[in-house]
Design an enzyme around this catalytic site. Sequence first.
Site, PDB file in Angstrom:
ATOM      1  NE  ARG A 264     -49.907  34.820  26.527  1.00 43.88           N
ATOM      2  CZ  ARG A 264     -51.167  35.046  26.158  1.00 43.88           C
ATOM      3  NH1 ARG A 264     -51.761  34.211  25.312  1.00 43.88           N
ATOM      4  NH2 ARG A 264     -51.830  36.076  26.619  1.00 43.88           N
ATOM      5  CD  GLU A 293     -47.660  34.323  19.377  1.00 39.77           C
ATOM      6  OE1 GLU A 293     -48.259  35.405  19.467  1.00 39.77           O
ATOM      7  OE2 GLU A 293     -48.050  33.291  19.908  1.00 39.77           O
ATOM      8  CG  HIS A 311     -51.727  34.828  19.611  1.00 38.58           C
ATOM      9  ND1 HIS A 311     -50.705  34.980  20.500  1.00 38.58           N
ATOM     10  CD2 HIS A 311     -52.850  34.738  20.378  1.00 38.58           C
ATOM     11  CE1 HIS A 311     -51.161  35.020  21.743  1.00 38.58           C
ATOM     12  NE2 HIS A 311     -52.468  34.872  21.688  1.00 38.58           N
TER      13      HIS A 311
END
Lengths: 349, 349
Positions: A264, A293, A311
């Site tokens: 993360r 993000e 991601h």
Amino acid sequence: MFSTNYPSRNLSAINMEKQDSSQKEKTADDLPNVLVLGPPSVFKAYERQFSDKFHCLKPWESAIPLHQFLSTHAGSVQAMFCSVSCPITTDILQKLPELRFIATSSVGVDHIDLHECKRLGVKVANAGSVFSEDVADMAVGLLIDVLRRVSAANSFVKAGLWHQKKDYPLAHKLGGKRVGVVGVGNIGLEVTKRLKALGCIISYTSRTKKLDLTFPFFPNVLQLSTNCEILIICCALNDQTHHMIDKNIMLNLGKQGVIVNVARGAIVNEKELVECLVKGEIGGVGLDVFENEPDVPHELLKLDKVVMTPHHAVMTQESFRGLFEVVVRNLDAFFVNKPLRFEVYSRDD
Amino acid sequence: MFSTNYPSRNLSAINMEKQDSSQKEKTADDLPNVLVLGPPSVFKAYERQFSDKFHCLKPWESAIPLHQFLSTHAGSVQAMFCSVSCPITTDILQKLPELRFIATSSVGVDHIDLHECKRLGVKVANAGSVFSEDVADMAVGLLIDVLRRVSAANSFVKAGLWHQKKDYPLAHKLGGKRVGVVGVGNIGLEVTKRLKALGCIISYTSRTKKLDLTFPFFPNVLQLSTNCEILIICCALNDQTHHMIDKNIMLNLGKQGVIVNVARGAIVNEKELVECLVKGEIGGVGLDVFENEPDVPHELLKLDKVVMTPHHAVMTQESFRGLFEVVVRNLDAFFVNKPLRFEVYSRDD
């Protein structure tokens, strides 16, 4: 390959056309309700197949605001399927008094208020080990890319620069590098297998020492970082790990140091990372995750020593298929009160 | 890290200044002559260290043409250090009647007329296994990159497209893919170790079946390609392997098929490869080598499914250091008539 073993979209469409509208309604009513929030990418990819099994409540297709949508269906929603892009807060949980089960499409559960779930008796299941191999592959792919300059070299060749400038900078070998794995759950373990084949010198940190791992254990990331030049972040995001990788850790790795993050974004202090990269205080990074993000620090966009993916570590056709199967199996199990796979407990259990 | 354990450039320069010009000449004359052709990149990186041990003849620094340079030194050249960029032809060999040893900076020896060397009694030594791990890392790095779209995703993020278009195409998992290794010398063996850790289903072809390998063996690349979706090319270039990877092989791999080439460009029929890629008859390629380096087919420059590096698989600081040590040791051994490492024999020995 993508839809093998599942009814094709065309066949489903033909079957739907054969039904009259009352039948359609009846069929949908017979299926158990599942509230879909996010929505998870895998839901979009397998929407027909999900809809064949469940009556999927899709707030993004509704004209009414989310809170009103939730109130409207509050009495009938026992199960939810969600993604990391939708925080499951106390507020949302309170709007759904009948909710008993949340399936999330992610491994991480930091977007879900687990404490409140536990208090309310809501079970939570994540993607378990479905993604582990894919995430480990991406971690190692990013590491090879940074050390061996693969993406940068690809851009160099594609821009026609090989012909113009004959020399391209030397890269760094993987073998013999001291690599610290931060977190050795399913993903971290898969990472160690790959690093071993690459000849890296592996050590790790985790909440507890793993008796079945022979690699050196360090009780915290600070000690790990003084013994490594590379860190691969594979741990969960929580209060203890938020901004755990800070400037001190980066400086410990040294000017040739490399950080790979497939966990993360907020585990790394992104501001300090950008500063260290710009000043040349760290050698490079491979990042699949970011603090905000899809925002990416603009300072990183021009740096060859920075390799970034959106991601995407879990985003393979094979992982999606695996996740689809796990989520359907878990929803089926929930509705007939059978045991769930990959059930998550909060830390204070 | 690069020049540790070797005299630094500054120290050498100071020592040189202390000598008068006659002493300098005497010192250079005392060192054995080594003709350097190419020149190899590692020679450029370690030139001072080479020059401390040998009197290096450098035609590229001379105003006279190469053939005249060779004639001038013909009587004194017993040893040569060369790179793939300089073909060692019959013509060159005939100009050097005293030549007895060629050290090449490469693993491949297709740029050297081995038959003529053998006839003339010229020994040849290559880089042996110095590069094997680095080349295998690059092979696997390219494979991960193509399947998981790492370079393409990096370009996507760096171009700011993640923010604009939220979805990025799904990639493919490594685990479970049927990967055929073409050639299992030192490099091929290292490739199999890495593929095993990635969960790939490995098979191979080579001139002979390897008794110590348990992976399925196919006697030729045609049979291998019917049983795989991915090929990794690790064999030598010679008359038998020139254009061995042709359209038939590519079509056997199928539309999701992937080829990685870390050996020599001409093992693949590049024209047919470009055709298959443009028509979508193959899924992707990872290429470190090309038929006419540094020329790259222009059709490949815009394709995301093509990842290219500029013949860079061996180009790490660590490999260069290893090669420097091997070449110096071999030249030392040659001049005192001791056994050579990594001596190469031609196939018809």
